[in-house]
Write an enzyme that holds these catalytic residues in place. Sequence first.
Site, short mmCIF file in Angstrom:
data_model
loop_
_atom_site.label_atom_id
_atom_site.label_comp_id
_atom_site.label_asym_id
_atom_site.label_seq_id
_atom_site.Cartn_x
_atom_site.Cartn_y
_atom_site.Cartn_z
N SER A 1 1.68 19.98 -47.15
CA SER A 1 1.66 19.14 -46.22
C SER A 1 2.29 19.45 -45.01
CB SER A 1 2.35 17.73 -46.76
OG SER A 1 2.54 16.93 -45.62
N TYR B 1 9.24 12.92 -51.13
CA TYR B 1 7.93 13.34 -50.56
C TYR B 1 8.03 14.59 -49.68
CZ TYR B 1 3.10 14.21 -48.75
OH TYR B 1 2.02 14.68 -48.58
#
Length: 700
Positions: A577, A590
């Site tokens: 990501s 995250y």
Amino acid sequence: MTITLMGNRLENLWDDAKAASMSESEKLLYRSNLLGSDKRVTNYGGGNTSAKVMELDPLTGEQTEVLWVKGSGGDIGSMKMDGFATLYMDKLQTLKGKYRGVEFEDEMVGYLPHCTFALNPRAASIDTPLHAYVPRKHVDHVHSDAIIAIAASVNSRELTTEIFGDEIGWLPWKKPGYELGLWLEKFATENPGAKGCVLESHGLFTWADDAKECYLTTLEIINRASAWLDGRTAGKTAFGGEKLPSLPPEQRREIAARLMPVIRGLISKEGYKVGHYDDQAAVLAFVGSSMLGTLAPLGTSCPDHFLRTKIRPLVVDFDPSRPDLDATIAGLEKAIADYRDDYAAYYGRCKRADSPALRDPNAVVYLVPGVGMITFALDKATARISGEFYVNAINVMRGASTVGTYQGLPEQEAFDIEYWLLEEAKLQRLPKPKALAGRVALVTGGAGGIGAATAERFLREGACVMLADIDAQALDETHGALVARYGKDVVRSVQMNVTDENQVARAYAELAVEFGGLDILVSNAGIASSAPIEETSLALWNKNMDILSTGYFLVSREAFRVLRAQDIGGSVIFVASKNGLAASPNASAYCTAKAAEIHLARCLALEGAGAGIRVNVVNPDAVLRGSRIWQGDWLDQRASTYGTDKAGLEEMYRQRSMLKRAVLPEDIAEGAYFFASDLAAKSTGNILNVDAGNVQAFTR
């Protein structure tokens, strides 16, 4: 194992009501599909059918007789009307004047296009004369196991007479071609009461002047052969009885899962191969039998069989009564090298001045006592079909060796078909392989938007794909959709929790058994969470770390084990990501887990380089469409963080990007494909941002 050789008899599936409105050519297709739908009649791609039909000549406007016959490379079970070649019968008769004798028979194939009716582009096969010159309207040629068991016996002529009397004739072995077509014509003309002919070591021809009658004759003759074989073999033991026991099913699959990647690596140095495993009862009876050592080296008899399976299999040195799998694996390299040397010697003994060059000398069929049969080919369908052909050969050897003595083709005859210039020409006409042909990929998070798009991208390029996901329902739906588009051979799925060590190991074992090994791992399973640090629970923190860090470690560790066992390199792709490089508010768990994921990839790139294992990262950003992580709380949380609603979030991300473009699952799939393909053969340890531009995520 007591023999029940051929099982139930073939049933008449002809529907008069359905056939009533059909033309003669449509009846031919109907008959062909019925016959080809049952592997007891003929194997995939094997056999051919024909009809001589009166058609309107587009040049003269008059009726003319046209031969409709299965074209080159077709399959009678699945073909459509465009699968038939069509040729003028009067021109085919005229060809007899061009024939210069058996030593020149191959040149007759070059004349067949000059006989084409109505500019049909379907190429006529070498078997065309075998149908053209039989003086009957309808002809079937099939490779029934029951018939070939008789045809491949040393005393096949006597057995044919015993079973069929004058109703079915017999011809000695002759390579398919123009000369054999003339032989069949002579036999049928001289024996007008005969319904067909058995070809030694090959198969069955049957004929009639009516489509239904021809179909029923084919069934009748096969059923009669099956009944005779069952009567002669009832109560007898197959293959001289059991020499080695069959292991329990789970243990068989475990052993196959260990063997297949090693074999695959040893035979894929010059080109990727895909594997298939078969442990059906007929295979187990053969590989554990007393006669394995004498029958397997004889090779197969029917040309259709050994063109798919090579002249003989490789028998793996494994004793299921005293299993030592490590020793077996250690001996594979020498066994495979010896097989290659033996095949090269066979080529050297038999080659002719104009023979094509030596082809891949590796075995196609690997027989493992107590475990089953493994086949390898350039694609999954061919590996599976090759296994089916060898099962046909097993059935033939079982029948022939029980009622008499089985014989394979003489070595030179087998070579002359395997390296036939006409077969070589057919191989040269095959389309160029796709970019990922022969490669095997595992995609975790395979039921999500990015996972499914990546799987589809790989499938389009010829790869085999196993989808892994924790969501059983979504997995089934994605699997079904991809099978509908690409076929069941190339898609598999397994439910897997990436944080469960045992489930990960089981998934790779399934992958090895289904496809033979691994070339590409796309580690894509993920979650997303959003919370200020003071509201981030330990459970939420650990969940992110478990899935996005530990899960990637477990999946990669198992991938490295398989890739090292194969020793042919590989590609590992992490779908990470933008948040692994650029901090994001209210997402510390995250972002930290994604950063760990990216650094793990760097470490693995260092470890894998020496073995040709490339490890790279694709970094998406804000892929909303089709992504399951945006269907839950994450969507609400991120919308709240940025002060917008669900509908406005995607537009907000688009406007935030430098290029002002939305990022889609297909975009991430394209990045994964780049790293998986040879386009990135010299790239490892890299990060590819697919985020429409985010200056905070620039890597340098």
